[in-house]
Design an enzyme around this catalytic site. Structure first.
Site: not given
Length: 173
Positions: A119, A168-170, A173
Site C-alpha cells: 500500500v 510497482m511499490k518499489l 517509492n
C-alpha cells in the site's frame, strides 16, 4: 465472502481494521499486542485471542513489518486451514518481490493463495480509507479481495502476477 481477517494493527493496519469493521461488519482482527485491537473492536470487529483463530476468516489481510513476519503468520495459518476449502491471503506489507513469490509458492500446496498487495499513503490515508493498493495476483483473487480492498483503499491497481505489486511499490517509492 466470509469473515474478513486482518493481522497486524500497527500504524497502517489499525486504520485499515477500523475501516473494515465500519464498512464490512464481519471482521476479525489480531495483533501480538492486544491493546492494538481496541479501536477496531470499538468499531465492531471481533478480536482473535490467538493467530489460529484467524483461520475462520477468508480472505485475510496481513499488514506486518517484514516478509519473515508475514511468513510466520502464514505458517501458523497453514497448520489450521482446511486445504480443500482454501484460503486467500493478501500480504499488504512492503517486502521483496523475490520473497513474496517464494512465500506464495510455498503455501499453494496447503490450499492458501497468497497475493502481494503493498500500500501507499501512510497512516492518515489508512485512517481515512483512502490508501492506494498495488496488487500482484489473478483477476479472480482480486475479485475475492475487492470488498476488503474497497473498504480500506481508494485506488486499487492489479499489476499482474504475484510479485508485481511489490515491483510497482518499489518504482513508486
Amino acid at each position: 465472502m466470509g469473515k474478513i481477517g486482518i493481522v497486524g494493527l500497527g500504524a497502517m493496519g489499525s486504520g485499515m481494521a477500523v475501516n473494515l469493521a465500519t464498512k464490512i461488519k464481519d471482521v476479525m482482527v489480531f495483533d501480538v499486542r492486544p491493546e492494538a485491537c481496541e479501536a477496531a473492536v470499538k468499531a465492531g470487529a471481533v478480536r482473535a485471542e490467538k493467530i489460529e483463530d484467524m483461520a475462520a476468516c477468508d480472505p485475510i489481510l496481513i499488514m506486518v513489518n517484514t516478509g519473515n513476519q508475514a511468513n510466520d503468520v502464514l505458517k501458523t495459518l497453514s497448520a489450521c486451514t482446511d486445504q480443500k476449502k482454501g484460503l486467500t491471503v493478501a500480504v499488504m506489507s512492503t517486502v521483496s518481490r523475490k520473497q513474496i513469490r517464494e512465500i506464495a509458492d510455498s503455501y499453494k500446496a496447503n490450499g492458501i493463495e497468497v497475493v502481494d498487495a503493498p500500500v501507499s499513503g501512510g497512516p492518515l490515508l489508512a485512517q481515512l480509507g483512502a490508501i492506494s493498493i498495488m496488487m500482484g495476483g489473478t483477476e479472480k483473487q482480486l475479485e475475492k479481495l475487492r470488498p476488503a480492498f474497497e473498504a480500506v483503499g481508494r485506488i486499487i491497481f492489479r499489476m499482474g502476477e504475484v510479485g508485481q505489486g511489490e515491483a510497482m511499490k518499489l518504482v513508486h517509492n
